[in-house]
Design a protein around this motif. Sequence first.
Motif, mmCIF file in Angstrom:
data_model
loop_
_atom_site.group_PDB
_atom_site.id
_atom_site.type_symbol
_atom_site.label_atom_id
_atom_site.label_comp_id
_atom_site.label_asym_id
_atom_site.label_seq_id
_atom_site.Cartn_x
_atom_site.Cartn_y
_atom_site.Cartn_z
ATOM 1 N N UNK A 48 0.730 -1.173 0.042
ATOM 2 C CA UNK A 48 -0.218 -0.008 0.215
ATOM 3 C C UNK A 48 0.960 1.209 0.014
ATOM 4 N N UNK A 49 0.360 2.141 -0.855
ATOM 5 C CA UNK A 49 1.194 3.652 -0.817
ATOM 6 C C UNK A 49 0.207 4.775 -0.807
ATOM 7 N N UNK A 50 0.238 5.887 -0.905
ATOM 8 C CA UNK A 50 -0.311 7.078 -1.148
ATOM 9 C C UNK A 50 0.431 7.875 -1.830
ATOM 10 N N UNK A 51 -0.581 8.816 -2.662
ATOM 11 C CA UNK A 51 0.046 9.890 -3.381
ATOM 12 C C UNK A 51 -0.836 11.200 -3.067
ATOM 13 N N UNK A 52 -0.087 12.087 -2.385
ATOM 14 C CA UNK A 52 -0.629 13.266 -1.688
ATOM 15 C C UNK A 52 -0.302 14.383 -2.208
ATOM 16 N N UNK A 53 -0.988 15.263 -2.629
ATOM 17 C CA UNK A 53 -0.700 16.624 -3.035
ATOM 18 C C UNK A 53 -0.649 17.635 -1.648
ATOM 19 N N UNK A 54 -0.153 18.688 -1.919
ATOM 20 C CA UNK A 54 -0.170 19.816 -0.966
ATOM 21 C C UNK A 54 -1.383 20.036 -0.288
ATOM 22 N N UNK A 55 -2.399 20.373 -1.354
ATOM 23 C CA UNK A 55 -3.814 20.674 -0.561
ATOM 24 C C UNK A 55 -4.237 19.420 0.183
ATOM 25 N N UNK A 56 -4.113 18.307 -0.286
ATOM 26 C CA UNK A 56 -4.618 17.359 0.599
ATOM 27 C C UNK A 56 -4.048 16.966 1.821
ATOM 28 N N UNK A 57 -2.684 17.082 1.893
ATOM 29 C CA UNK A 57 -1.925 17.149 3.022
ATOM 30 C C UNK A 57 -2.388 18.157 4.078
ATOM 31 N N UNK A 58 -2.487 19.294 3.653
ATOM 32 C CA UNK A 58 -2.974 20.423 4.530
ATOM 33 C C UNK A 58 -4.316 19.986 5.151
ATOM 34 N N UNK A 59 -5.192 19.620 4.314
ATOM 35 C CA UNK A 59 -6.558 18.907 4.822
ATOM 36 C C UNK A 59 -6.371 17.784 5.973
ATOM 37 N N UNK A 60 -5.550 16.944 5.566
ATOM 38 C CA UNK A 60 -5.404 15.991 6.715
ATOM 39 C C UNK A 60 -4.561 16.412 7.874
ATOM 40 N N UNK A 61 -3.607 17.352 7.702
ATOM 41 C CA UNK A 61 -2.938 17.896 8.593
ATOM 42 C C UNK A 61 -3.873 18.628 9.777
ATOM 43 N N UNK A 62 -4.554 19.384 9.014
ATOM 44 C CA UNK A 62 -5.623 20.150 9.901
ATOM 45 C C UNK A 62 -6.594 19.284 10.746
ATOM 46 N N UNK A 63 -7.105 18.443 10.325
ATOM 47 C CA UNK A 63 -7.812 17.631 10.729
ATOM 48 C C UNK A 63 -7.289 16.864 11.902
ATOM 49 N N UNK A 64 -5.805 16.676 11.934
ATOM 50 C CA UNK A 64 -5.304 16.004 12.993
ATOM 51 C C UNK A 64 -4.640 16.955 14.052
ATOM 52 N N UNK A 65 -4.713 18.215 13.754
ATOM 53 C CA UNK A 65 -4.238 19.401 14.933
ATOM 54 C C UNK A 65 -2.969 19.964 14.662
ATOM 55 N N UNK A 66 -2.649 20.047 13.189
ATOM 56 C CA UNK A 66 -1.353 20.448 12.905
ATOM 57 C C UNK A 66 -1.355 21.793 12.332
ATOM 58 N N UNK A 67 -0.533 22.847 12.459
ATOM 59 C CA UNK A 67 -0.408 24.093 12.008
ATOM 60 C C UNK A 67 0.135 24.244 10.661
ATOM 61 N N UNK A 68 -0.207 24.890 9.676
ATOM 62 C CA UNK A 68 0.362 25.178 8.606
ATOM 63 C C UNK A 68 1.915 26.115 8.932
ATOM 64 N N UNK A 69 2.759 25.827 8.466
ATOM 65 C CA UNK A 69 3.861 26.896 8.891
ATOM 66 C C UNK A 69 4.348 27.304 7.473
ATOM 67 N N UNK A 70 4.307 26.622 6.372
ATOM 68 C CA UNK A 70 4.876 27.232 4.931
ATOM 69 C C UNK A 70 4.466 26.155 4.110
ATOM 70 N N UNK A 71 4.478 26.745 2.502
ATOM 71 C CA UNK A 71 4.143 25.736 1.376
ATOM 72 C C UNK A 71 4.799 26.566 0.454
ATOM 73 N N UNK A 72 5.628 25.690 -0.488
ATOM 74 C CA UNK A 72 6.361 26.479 -1.464
ATOM 75 C C UNK A 72 6.708 25.348 -2.527
ATOM 76 N N UNK A 73 7.198 25.883 -3.773
ATOM 77 C CA UNK A 73 7.444 25.055 -4.914
ATOM 78 C C UNK A 73 8.867 25.447 -5.163
ATOM 79 N N UNK A 74 9.800 24.402 -5.491
ATOM 80 C CA UNK A 74 11.127 24.713 -5.969
ATOM 81 C C UNK A 74 11.374 23.713 -6.996
#
Length: 279
Positions: A209-235
């Motif tokens: 089993x594996x997952x493929x997670x984009x930034x928006x999806x990760x932020x949704x999962x993180x918010x539901x789990x009580x994390x705070x977004x600190x930064x988001x960037x592309x390089x």
Amino acid sequence: MSRALSGAGGGPANGRPVGAGRLGQAAPRTAALPAWAVSDPYAAALRTGRGPLFLRRADGWLLPLDVERWCARADPVDLEVLDRCEGAVLDVGCGPGRLVAELAARGRIVLGIDVSEAAVARTLRLGGRSLRRSVFDPLPGEGRWDTVLLMDGNVGIGGDPRALLARVAALLAPGGLLIAETAEADVDERAEVQVVDVTDARTAGSPFPWARIGSAALLRHAGAAGWRAAAQWTSGGRRFVALRSDRDARSSADPPNRTAVISSQRARKPSADCPATDS
């Protein structure tokens, strides 16, 4: 590790493998490991530093794994990420160890973990410290790491992003930093995949089993789990999210113990079946 279809120190988030699996003092239990971590194609690729390797879904879709980049020195995009790291760093799915080696060269406290014996061995040869462990196994310095890295798609380890986020929160010190490399597309997928060498149809691992997670999806999962977004960037065409653990320092009876983290990483003579620094 630790690419595209999240898959040890390298893993796939933008097309590179990631580290996960089960392990301990003895050899890991194969049934609980991502197949690529114990398959001959993956181990052979890390030993030679070359592919081609792919993650293949059941429907035949192929995702290239960036073995050459993982086995090279940290590139400018990697260095930008490492500049953001704070304090003691745990690289989950460290793969062949490019990030661990770079941080160690900077004099930083850093430990890589990976379920692949070949990945751990290569990290050690580069001068980094590494354990053959799954992120879900007992680890040195739990609750005291300042930064956890989930690079190269390792945010897909285990195919359950919320379970992985909960585990990382337990590893970090209160207010600690998670830096994750996400998929280039805005996706939130779970899949059974296997590592394959398309030049030889016989060299393929069992599905895992594996997952493929984009930034928006990760932020949704993180918010539901009580994390705070600190930064988001592309390089360099790669995407990253930084998250802060909201675990209250008052919820821990013991203050962060940096000495314990450091001492847990002292190099020891590797055992015959597990060539890694151990705790």
